[in-house]
Enzyme design. Structure first.
Site, PDB file in Angstrom:
ATOM      1  CG  ASP A  39      36.082  42.613  37.669  1.00 33.89           C
ATOM      2  OD1 ASP A  39      37.303  42.549  37.410  1.00 33.89           O
ATOM      3  OD2 ASP A  39      35.200  42.376  36.819  1.00 33.89           O
ATOM      4  CG  ASP A  85      40.372  45.979  37.614  1.00 35.68           C
ATOM      5  OD1 ASP A  85      39.338  46.535  37.178  1.00 35.68           O
ATOM      6  OD2 ASP A  85      40.667  44.803  37.330  1.00 35.68           O
ATOM      7  CG  ASP A 138      40.038  43.372  34.086  1.00 34.82           C
ATOM      8  OD1 ASP A 138      39.808  42.980  35.242  1.00 34.82           O
ATOM      9  OD2 ASP A 138      39.174  43.921  33.383  1.00 34.82           O
ATOM     10  CG  ASP A 192      37.047  39.866  33.890  1.00 31.25           C
ATOM     11  OD1 ASP A 192      37.259  39.983  35.113  1.00 31.25           O
ATOM     12  OD2 ASP A 192      36.799  40.841  33.141  1.00 31.25           O
TER      13      ASP A 192
END
Length: 186
Positions: free
Chosen positions: A64, A67, A85, A89
């Site tokens: 995570d 990226d 993203d 999440d």
């Protein structure tokens, strides 16, 4: 709180993503892989395997973090990538808490309180920033801290304590952001 250490690990993250960039991996592909890893962690929680889930989430948190680094390094940052993203999440947060509750590791009510608090923290930042507050990345327990609490407590087979802590700390963070947004936007 953990954001202040981001610059200390920047070089390490860049060293990891350079080979990924050379083989053509995109930031959005890493975002998707990170989500899949989080879903796998949620599955292990649902099976009652706290330590395995913690190790999977630890690996997923590294992915995570990559990226955004890959996006900046390859100059492929985009508004959609940031949106993707953030959305993934939220899916990850929800899946992990669902897996923990489904596995009977914590009461559903506590998982829901933790989930609502966690979502509220993210929502408040987004909404306040859209209203013109400037960056509102403040509070005692942003996403990284909440995830770290879940991982550490799961390593000790006490993720229930972690979820209780996340429930309390997420709501404290939500009130901190609410207060700060009021000061900035009034």
């Amino acid at each position: 709180m953990l954001n202040r250490y981001r610059s200390n690990v920047k070089g390490y993250l860049e060293a990891i993503v350079k080979p990924l960039a050379k083989i053509g991996i995109t930031p959005n592909q890493l975002t998707f892989v990170g989500l899949l890893i989080s879903l796998l962690g949620a599955y292990f929680f649902a099976q009652g395997s706290q330590r395995i889930a913690a190790l999977v989430l630890l690996f997923g948190s590294l992915v995570d973090a990559l990226d955004g680094t890959l996006a900046r390094l390859t100059e492929k940052t985009s508004r959609f990538g940031a949106f993707l993203d953030s959305a993934f999440d939220r899916i990850s947060d929800g899946a992990v808490l669902f897996g923990i509750a489904y596995g009977g590791l914590v009461k559903w009510e506590i998982a829901v309180i933790a989930l609502i608090g966690s979502y509220l923290v993210s929502y408040e930042r987004c909404r306040a920033e859209l209203a013109g507050s400037g960056t509102l990345a403040i509070g005692i327990a942003e996403r990284a801290e909440r995830l770290l609490i879940i991982i550490v407590t799961a390593l000790f087979n006490r993720v229930d304590i972690g979820v209780y802590a996340v429930a309390v700390l997420a709501w404290i963070t939500a009130f901190q952001r609410l207060w700060e947004a009021k000061k900035r936007l009034s």
